[in-house]
Design a protein around this motif. Structure first.
Motif, PDB file in Angstrom:
ATOM      1  N   UNK A 286       0.828  -1.122   0.078  1.00 58.13           N
ATOM      2  CA  UNK A 286      -0.127  -0.028  -0.063  1.00 58.13           C
ATOM      3  C   UNK A 286       0.783   1.233   0.072  1.00 58.13           C
ATOM      4  N   UNK A 287       1.900   1.239   0.742  1.00 58.50           N
ATOM      5  CA  UNK A 287       2.814   2.552   0.908  1.00 58.50           C
ATOM      6  C   UNK A 287       3.636   2.715  -0.323  1.00 58.50           C
ATOM      7  N   UNK A 288       4.125   1.554  -0.892  1.00 61.66           N
ATOM      8  CA  UNK A 288       5.021   1.833  -2.285  1.00 61.66           C
ATOM      9  C   UNK A 288       4.120   2.279  -3.403  1.00 61.66           C
TER      10      UNK A 288
ATOM     11  N   UNK B  74      -6.125  -0.204  -7.616  1.00 59.73           N
ATOM     12  CA  UNK B  74      -5.282   0.100  -6.698  1.00 59.73           C
ATOM     13  C   UNK B  74      -5.376  -1.264  -5.558  1.00 59.73           C
ATOM     14  N   UNK B  75      -6.572  -1.517  -5.161  1.00 53.71           N
ATOM     15  CA  UNK B  75      -6.882  -2.615  -4.149  1.00 53.71           C
ATOM     16  C   UNK B  75      -6.338  -4.100  -4.857  1.00 53.71           C
ATOM     17  N   UNK B  76      -6.878  -4.081  -6.186  1.00 52.48           N
ATOM     18  CA  UNK B  76      -6.376  -5.278  -6.809  1.00 52.48           C
ATOM     19  C   UNK B  76      -4.722  -5.362  -7.034  1.00 52.48           C
ATOM     20  N   UNK B  77      -4.162  -4.132  -7.143  1.00 53.77           N
ATOM     21  CA  UNK B  77      -2.545  -4.134  -7.491  1.00 53.77           C
ATOM     22  C   UNK B  77      -1.940  -4.541  -6.028  1.00 53.77           C
ATOM     23  N   UNK B  78      -2.637  -4.244  -4.996  1.00 55.41           N
ATOM     24  CA  UNK B  78      -2.124  -4.366  -3.516  1.00 55.41           C
ATOM     25  C   UNK B  78      -2.267  -6.118  -3.534  1.00 55.41           C
TER      26      UNK B  78
END
Ligand code: CMP
Length: 138
Positions: free
Chosen positions: A46-48, A58-62
């Motif tokens: 999440x931070x990166x 975003x959620x799927x990427x994390x």
């Protein structure tokens, strides 16, 4: 000489493609200066990728980036940042040029095998996110 950060992502690492990708990067003229294998925590992913936090993926990427081990690398070359972006190709492997890392090894726009810093400023920030000064000596 300049340095940049690459990450061999969990899709490529899990599929046993890390060695071929590293060989491809070395053949493209990059010198390996530091490497580690790690499994990102949700907080670290999440931070990166915080810059993408408003994006719909975003959620799927994390979730993807925490799905298995990845391999952050520090690579050195003249003009390392633009040169690595050229070597890996477009985000979507279907749009990446012939012979690029993503064209050769990526599965999809999200599961796209490799990350590369997009500016010298982000390269410094991202290198220090994964490596300490003593990892980078010599
Ligand atoms: P990377 O270059 O590491 O930077 C952000 C990542 O988000 C990108 O690689 C892909 O893994 C992912 N990404 C970017 N755009 C999309 C998209 N439209 N759909 C899904 N994932 C994406």
């Amino acid at each position: 000489m300049n340095r940049t950060l690459a990450i061999i992502k969990p899709d490529a690492t899990g599929a046993g493609k890390a060695g071929k990708i590293l060989a491809h990067l070395e053949a493209a003229g990059f010198t390996l200066r530091a490497a580690r294998m790690m499994h990102l925590s949700e907080a670290a992913a999440r931070s990166f990728y915080e810059v993408h936090k408003e994006r719909p993926f975003y959620g799927s990427l994390v979730e993807f980036m925490t799905s298995g081990p990845c391999i952050p690398l520090v690579l050195e070359a003249e003009g390392a940042v633009p040169r690595l972006r050229e070597t890996i190709g477009a985000t979507d492997p279907a749009e990446a040029g012939e012979g690029t890392v993503r064209r050769l090894f990526a599965e999809s726009k999200e599961r796209n095998a490799i990350h590369a810093s997009d500016s010298d400023e982000n390269a410094s920030r991202e290198i220090s996110y994964f490596f300490s000064g003593t990892d980078l000596l010599g």
